[in-house]
Design a protein around this motif. Structure first.
Motif, PDB file in Angstrom:
ATOM      1  N   ILE B 105       0.816  -1.213   0.000  1.00  0.00           N
ATOM      2  CA  ILE B 105       0.000   0.000   0.000  1.00  0.00           C
ATOM      3  C   ILE B 105       0.857   1.275   0.000  1.00  0.00           C
ATOM      4  O   ILE B 105       0.645   2.185  -0.805  1.00  0.00           O
ATOM      5  CB  ILE B 105      -0.960   0.015   1.216  1.00  0.00           C
ATOM      6  N   ASN B 142      -4.798  -3.555   6.970  1.00  0.00           N
ATOM      7  CA  ASN B 142      -4.449  -2.176   7.275  1.00  0.00           C
ATOM      8  C   ASN B 142      -5.460  -1.247   6.609  1.00  0.00           C
ATOM      9  O   ASN B 142      -5.132  -0.486   5.709  1.00  0.00           O
ATOM     10  CB  ASN B 142      -3.036  -1.913   6.747  1.00  0.00           C
ATOM     11  N   TYR B 143      -6.711  -1.324   7.076  1.00  0.00           N
ATOM     12  CA  TYR B 143      -7.799  -0.657   6.357  1.00  0.00           C
ATOM     13  C   TYR B 143      -7.588   0.838   6.201  1.00  0.00           C
ATOM     14  O   TYR B 143      -7.960   1.438   5.216  1.00  0.00           O
ATOM     15  CB  TYR B 143      -9.133  -0.866   7.084  1.00  0.00           C
ATOM     16  N   LYS B 144      -6.966   1.438   7.207  1.00  0.00           N
ATOM     17  CA  LYS B 144      -6.833   2.893   7.180  1.00  0.00           C
ATOM     18  C   LYS B 144      -5.949   3.367   6.031  1.00  0.00           C
ATOM     19  O   LYS B 144      -6.074   4.488   5.567  1.00  0.00           O
ATOM     20  CB  LYS B 144      -6.249   3.378   8.504  1.00  0.00           C
ATOM     21  N   LEU B 145      -5.017   2.508   5.623  1.00  0.00           N
ATOM     22  CA  LEU B 145      -4.086   2.922   4.573  1.00  0.00           C
ATOM     23  C   LEU B 145      -4.580   2.587   3.175  1.00  0.00           C
ATOM     24  O   LEU B 145      -3.962   2.953   2.198  1.00  0.00           O
ATOM     25  CB  LEU B 145      -2.726   2.251   4.800  1.00  0.00           C
ATOM     26  N   LEU B 146      -5.690   1.866   3.104  1.00  0.00           N
ATOM     27  CA  LEU B 146      -6.157   1.478   1.772  1.00  0.00           C
ATOM     28  C   LEU B 146      -6.482   2.720   0.937  1.00  0.00           C
ATOM     29  O   LEU B 146      -7.144   3.633   1.427  1.00  0.00           O
ATOM     30  CB  LEU B 146      -7.413   0.612   1.871  1.00  0.00           C
ATOM     31  N   PRO B 147      -6.013   2.732  -0.310  1.00  0.00           N
ATOM     32  CA  PRO B 147      -6.260   3.923  -1.128  1.00  0.00           C
ATOM     33  C   PRO B 147      -7.744   4.025  -1.511  1.00  0.00           C
ATOM     34  O   PRO B 147      -8.427   3.042  -1.550  1.00  0.00           O
ATOM     35  CB  PRO B 147      -5.405   3.687  -2.355  1.00  0.00           C
TER      36      PRO B 147
END
Lengths: 188, 147
Positions: B105, B142-147
């Motif tokens: 990511i 790492n859901y927060k970093l998903l674009p």
């Protein structure tokens, strides 16, 4: 992201619990979802849930995220395999050095699989002590909540990482915050 | 919640790493010792997560687990460049082949060309899963970093 996967023919999407283990606390904290993140996710996929569900099969480990995608399955028994936290019970995590942990989200090292077999590690006092805490120590507000039998405290590893105790609600619980209304058990 | 049972079937997640150049990482004999102990520990599902591929050793390891007739899943975060590199999987019948998106990511955010590589890899994996296992799973924690 889900649209991207559907376009490329991906049919399975897995969202495991947050990997805690021995990474830096700051790095983990940045990744942990909050209740507001969950609200944003709900808004973001609103109206498209059926579309995603008909195109992708989801493996969602977190109960509160699961409920966003499967709102009709209100009770945990309708959710396959969910019976509360199974760390060090029906699952375990072994790291690259061979150390066995209750779960990748619950950073309690039970010992090396190179030194002892798994059955011996599972018979250890440390494991039974931690399991006892997982199964018995909950926040007062959780025990009084009508949904407690459903969520059973949520992800106990995340709760422990944030608070260093099991006596707090899951950060993704809609009733965990003081300002939110929470259902209470009716007193006889 | 039920009180813990010692004889419950176990779901094991194992981050196996075949890198040999670092002292921190286990040697092959230790890895196989762990594999033996996992198999003796009543598993019904084993997820092998790996970061650095040594196809020869991985092949041997998969064979060992294959014989045990348990549900087997292999997770990889490597961008395998060539179809041939995935050839070793033809020898095995995995229940799931997973592609871990997380390590990529940050790179995608820095360099958009990396997304093309992911596209190619997913395509290649999809071709392989048609032959060796029923499902390709894309994993992202790492859901927060998903674009």
């Amino acid at each position: 992201m889900l649209d991207y996967f559907i376009k490329r023919g991906i049919k399975y999407f897995k969202m495991p619990n947050t990997f805690i283990n021995n990474r830096a606390a700051e790095e983990i904290s940045q990744q942990l979802l909050t209740f507001d993140d969950l609200k944003n996710l709900r808004e973001l996929i609103s109206g498209k849930v059926d579309y995603y569900r008909s195109n992708i099969r989801f493996f969602i480990h977190d109960l509160f995220i699961f409920k966003i995608f499967f709102p009709e399955k209100r009770k945990s028994k309708e959710r396959m395999e969910y019976g509360g936290c199974q760390a060090g019970n029906a699952l375990c995590y072994i790291d690259q050095k061979g150390d066995l942990y209750l779960c990748s989200s619950l950073y309690v090292n039970l010992g090396s699989v190179l030194d002892k077999d798994i059955k011996t590690i599972f018979r250890s006092k440390l494991r039974s002590d931690v399991r006892k805490k997982i199964e018995e120590r909950f926040a007062k507000k959780c025990v009084r909540c009508l949904d407690f039998s459903d969520c059973q405290g949520g992800c106990r590893g995340v709760v422990y990482f944030i608070n260093e105790t099991f006596l707090q609600p899951d950060p993704l619980c809609p009733y965990g915050k003081e300002e939110n209304q929470k259902p209470k058990k009716l007193m006889k | 919640m039920k009180i813990s049972k010692l004889d419950a079937p176990l779901r094991v997640y194992w981050d196996v790493n075949f890198k040999h150049s670092s002292d921190d990482i286990l040697q092959k004999e230790d890895i196989f010792k762990i594999a033996g102990r996992i198999l003796a520990g009543r598993p019904f599902f084993v997820n092998l997560g790996e970061d650095i591929l040594n196809y020869e050793h991985l092949n041997e390891l998969l064979e060992k687990f294959q014989d045990a007739k348990i549900k087997l899943s292999l997770s990889s975060s490597n961008i395998i460049k060539d179809k041939k590199d995935l050839g070793f999987l033809n020898e095995h019948k995995l229940d799931f082949l997973e592609f871990k998106l997380n390590p990529h990511i940050a790179t995608i955010k820095r360099n958009k060309k990396h997304l093309d590589k992911i596209n190619k890899t997913l395509k290649m994996y999809l071709n392989v899963t048609d032959k060796v296992c029923p499902s390709l799973v894309v994993t992202a924690d790492n859901y927060k970093l998903l674009p």
